[in-house]
Design a protein around this motif. Sequence first.
Motif, short mmCIF file in Angstrom:
data_model
loop_
_atom_site.label_atom_id
_atom_site.label_comp_id
_atom_site.label_asym_id
_atom_site.label_seq_id
_atom_site.Cartn_x
_atom_site.Cartn_y
_atom_site.Cartn_z
N ASN A 1 76.71 17.18 -32.69
CA ASN A 1 77.79 16.20 -32.59
C ASN A 1 79.02 16.55 -31.85
N HIS A 2 80.52 15.76 -32.00
CA HIS A 2 81.48 16.10 -31.27
C HIS A 2 82.02 17.55 -31.95
N PHE A 3 81.70 17.78 -32.50
CA PHE A 3 82.61 19.18 -33.43
C PHE A 3 82.06 20.63 -32.78
N GLU A 4 80.79 20.19 -33.50
CA GLU A 4 79.39 21.31 -32.98
C GLU A 4 79.74 21.97 -32.05
N LEU A 5 79.90 21.27 -30.53
CA LEU A 5 80.16 21.52 -29.06
C LEU A 5 81.69 22.35 -29.53
N HIS A 6 82.20 22.57 -29.96
CA HIS A 6 83.53 23.04 -29.80
C HIS A 6 82.88 24.40 -30.68
N LEU A 7 82.30 24.60 -31.43
CA LEU A 7 81.97 25.96 -32.82
C LEU A 7 80.93 26.91 -31.55
N ALA A 8 81.69 27.32 -31.78
CA ALA A 8 80.52 29.04 -30.50
C ALA A 8 80.57 29.53 -31.97
N SER A 9 80.00 29.89 -33.15
CA SER A 9 79.29 29.99 -34.10
C SER A 9 78.20 28.79 -34.23
N GLU A 10 77.98 28.03 -33.71
CA GLU A 10 77.20 26.93 -33.20
C GLU A 10 75.85 26.85 -32.40
N ALA A 11 74.97 27.04 -33.12
CA ALA A 11 73.40 27.30 -31.29
C ALA A 11 73.95 26.11 -30.53
N VAL A 12 74.02 25.47 -30.49
CA VAL A 12 74.93 24.41 -29.35
C VAL A 12 75.21 24.55 -28.73
N CYS A 13 76.70 25.15 -29.47
CA CYS A 13 77.61 25.77 -28.71
C CYS A 13 77.30 26.01 -27.40
N ARG A 14 76.83 27.53 -28.60
CA ARG A 14 76.20 28.56 -27.72
C ARG A 14 75.40 28.35 -26.03
N GLN A 15 74.56 27.62 -26.50
CA GLN A 15 73.66 26.57 -25.48
C GLN A 15 74.79 26.29 -24.58
N SER A 16 75.47 25.16 -25.10
CA SER A 16 76.69 24.77 -24.18
C SER A 16 77.18 25.95 -23.33
N ILE A 17 77.71 26.93 -23.77
CA ILE A 17 78.53 27.51 -23.03
C ILE A 17 77.67 28.58 -21.94
N ALA A 18 76.42 29.27 -22.36
CA ALA A 18 75.35 28.91 -21.24
C ALA A 18 75.13 27.92 -20.53
N LEU A 19 75.52 27.10 -20.03
CA LEU A 19 75.02 26.53 -19.11
C LEU A 19 76.03 26.27 -18.27
N GLN A 20 77.06 26.58 -19.03
CA GLN A 20 78.40 26.72 -18.59
C GLN A 20 78.60 27.75 -17.49
N LEU A 21 77.98 28.65 -17.90
CA LEU A 21 77.79 30.27 -17.68
C LEU A 21 77.47 30.62 -16.46
N ALA A 22 76.33 29.84 -16.71
CA ALA A 22 75.09 29.70 -15.27
C ALA A 22 75.61 28.81 -14.15
N PHE A 23 76.27 27.22 -14.52
CA PHE A 23 76.83 26.38 -13.32
C PHE A 23 77.90 27.63 -12.15
N LEU A 24 79.12 28.33 -13.05
CA LEU A 24 79.79 28.66 -12.60
C LEU A 24 79.07 29.58 -11.81
N ARG A 25 78.32 30.25 -12.44
CA ARG A 25 77.43 31.59 -11.55
C ARG A 25 76.83 31.07 -9.91
N ARG A 26 76.58 29.41 -10.19
CA ARG A 26 75.57 28.95 -9.43
C ARG A 26 77.22 28.25 -7.97
N GLN A 27 77.54 27.94 -8.71
CA GLN A 27 78.93 27.75 -7.54
C GLN A 27 79.82 28.66 -6.75
N PHE A 28 79.93 30.05 -7.86
CA PHE A 28 80.08 31.29 -6.62
C PHE A 28 79.66 32.43 -6.43
N ALA A 29 78.03 32.48 -6.23
CA ALA A 29 77.10 33.02 -5.73
C ALA A 29 77.61 33.42 -3.80
N PRO A 30 77.21 34.28 -3.97
CA PRO A 30 77.80 34.34 -2.78
C PRO A 30 76.57 34.14 -1.75
#
Length: 297
Positions: free
Chosen positions: A268-297
């Motif tokens: 839900n809306h607020f679970e995506l904000h809470l690093a203690s929630e598994a779905v938020c950690r899943q979101s953060i993992a997607l974000q970090l993977a996205f940034l690695r692709r953008q900034f890869a040499p």
Amino acid sequence: MTAHSIASDFESEGETCAGTLLLPAQVSPPPVVVMANGFGGTRAAALPDIARHFVADGYAVYLFDYRNFGDSAGQPRHWVSPRRHLADWKAAVRHVRNLPGVDHDRIVLWGTSFSGGHVIETAARDPGIRTVIAQVPHVSGVASVLQVPLHISFCLMLAALRDQLGRAFGRPHYSRIVGRPGEVAALCSAECWDGYARLIPPGERWENKVLSRIFLELPFYSPARSARKVKAATLIIAGERDSVTPAAAARRAARRIANCEFHLLDGNHFELHLASEAVCRQSIALQLAFLRRQFAP
């Protein structure tokens, strides 16, 4: 990776906005993620827990409070306004582009909920922005307003008119940001009361109120209209059970951005904000993977 924290304020339309720069160890100069909160939120609410994941992955993070909120200056307090927020984002990006010790060519705009719309709008106006992350973003004023029961929307509109009248006499009128179902508040679906409370850290000076004038602006603020102008690589993450900013509207906005990756997560809306929630950690993992692709040499 340990973060080094530096106070770094900036000026926006003559007022001081409070900012904090988090620097990772042993990365020089790091890309920098610029973050601000959503509707009525401060930089202390949930964002530091998310920012730590970026710092641990080698990114600097710049967190700031909008004018009239948190540690920033400005009167009257608790003034949510898309125009004012966008001016603060513009000033924050200008400030970050002049900060020493970060990579000015690799600036990421990161927004959530209301600020998720702000980063889309900011990127549409600033062709120098190359990377955007928008989490459960507000992209359509109409879609967000339709999430609120009609009788509550009517009460909020009356409050907005009262606030507008009071402006002329220096008597602002406030409404609640969050309430329980059936109560008059901007956010009043079943997930909101407990969900918003979980974002506020102990001891934080946060008040459950907002200048009512925002409800005259909100229906007309739709960053999706500017989405086609966004040239930056963009990641949009939506929550399948989000009752505040509908996932369907986020998906439509994503389709309008030429270089956009969209993910729908079971949260839900607020679970995506809470690093203690598994779905938020899943979101953060997607974000970090996205940034690695953008900034890869």
